[in-house]
Scaffold this motif. Structure first.
Motif, PDB file in Angstrom:
ATOM      1  N   ASP A 158      33.120  41.478  41.418  1.00 22.35           N
ATOM      2  CA  ASP A 158      33.102  40.622  41.982  1.00 22.35           C
ATOM      3  C   ASP A 158      33.914  40.141  43.584  1.00 22.35           C
ATOM      4  N   PRO A 159      33.055  40.263  44.273  1.00 21.40           N
ATOM      5  CA  PRO A 159      33.550  40.723  46.304  1.00 21.40           C
ATOM      6  C   PRO A 159      34.780  39.558  46.801  1.00 21.40           C
ATOM      7  N   PRO A 160      34.136  38.223  46.257  1.00 23.39           N
ATOM      8  CA  PRO A 160      35.480  37.089  46.232  1.00 23.39           C
ATOM      9  C   PRO A 160      37.080  37.867  45.298  1.00 23.39           C
ATOM     10  N   LEU A 161      36.900  37.835  44.483  1.00 24.32           N
ATOM     11  CA  LEU A 161      38.212  38.581  44.016  1.00 24.32           C
ATOM     12  C   LEU A 161      38.768  40.028  44.649  1.00 24.32           C
ATOM     13  N   LEU A 162      38.019  40.972  44.690  1.00 24.96           N
ATOM     14  CA  LEU A 162      38.174  42.042  45.119  1.00 24.96           C
ATOM     15  C   LEU A 162      39.144  41.865  46.316  1.00 24.96           C
ATOM     16  N   MET A 163      37.800  41.009  47.326  1.00 24.72           N
ATOM     17  CA  MET A 163      38.750  40.768  48.363  1.00 24.72           C
ATOM     18  C   MET A 163      40.295  39.749  48.581  1.00 24.72           C
ATOM     19  N   THR A 164      40.037  39.296  47.443  1.00 24.10           N
ATOM     20  CA  THR A 164      41.842  38.051  47.040  1.00 24.10           C
ATOM     21  C   THR A 164      42.436  39.302  47.054  1.00 24.10           C
ATOM     22  N   ILE A 165      42.537  40.234  45.973  1.00 16.89           N
ATOM     23  CA  ILE A 165      43.359  41.062  45.961  1.00 16.89           C
ATOM     24  C   ILE A 165      43.862  42.204  46.848  1.00 16.89           C
ATOM     25  N   LEU A 221      43.906  41.436  50.438  1.00 24.89           N
ATOM     26  CA  LEU A 221      44.866  40.245  50.526  1.00 24.89           C
ATOM     27  C   LEU A 221      46.283  40.420  50.462  1.00 24.89           C
ATOM     28  N   TRP A 222      46.320  39.945  49.183  1.00 26.02           N
ATOM     29  CA  TRP A 222      47.333  40.472  48.484  1.00 26.02           C
ATOM     30  C   TRP A 222      47.682  41.205  48.834  1.00 26.02           C
ATOM     31  N   GLY A 223      47.414  42.518  48.365  1.00 27.48           N
ATOM     32  CA  GLY A 223      48.218  43.506  49.445  1.00 27.48           C
ATOM     33  C   GLY A 223      48.874  43.670  50.866  1.00 27.48           C
ATOM     34  N   VAL A 224      48.138  43.568  51.413  1.00 22.65           N
ATOM     35  CA  VAL A 224      47.988  43.333  52.839  1.00 22.65           C
ATOM     36  C   VAL A 224      49.623  42.569  52.968  1.00 22.65           C
ATOM     37  N   PHE A 225      49.062  41.435  52.744  1.00 23.71           N
ATOM     38  CA  PHE A 225      50.464  40.427  52.897  1.00 23.71           C
ATOM     39  C   PHE A 225      51.568  40.789  52.416  1.00 23.71           C
TER      40      PHE A 225
END
Length: 73
Positions: free
Chosen positions: A49-56, A58-62
């Protein structure tokens, strides 16, 4: 956020509260994908799931940004 005097991490942990919207979105997205039932298991849901991967990501970057920016203050 726990403000106990016994433990002081090397960064400002109260800033992690700003990542809460990403966590909430990720949890709700995951719950929605489980309810749809299109995937076989939790690993497949997360990996495909690309949106879920992007969220994970982004969370890691933040979190990494918060830790690196506020460490040593």
């Amino acid at each position: 956020m726990d403000r106990s005097p016994e433990y002081h991490p090397p960064f400002h942990k109260e800033y992690l509260l700003y990542t809460l919207p990403l966590v909430a979105y990720g949890l709700f997205r995951y719950a929605m994908l489980i309810e749809l039932g299109n995937r076989a298991g939790p690993t497949e849901i997360i990996i495909k799931d690309p949106p879920l991967l992007m969220t994970i990501a982004l969370w890691g970057v933040f979190v990494l940004g918060i830790v690196l920016k506020t460490s040593g203050d």
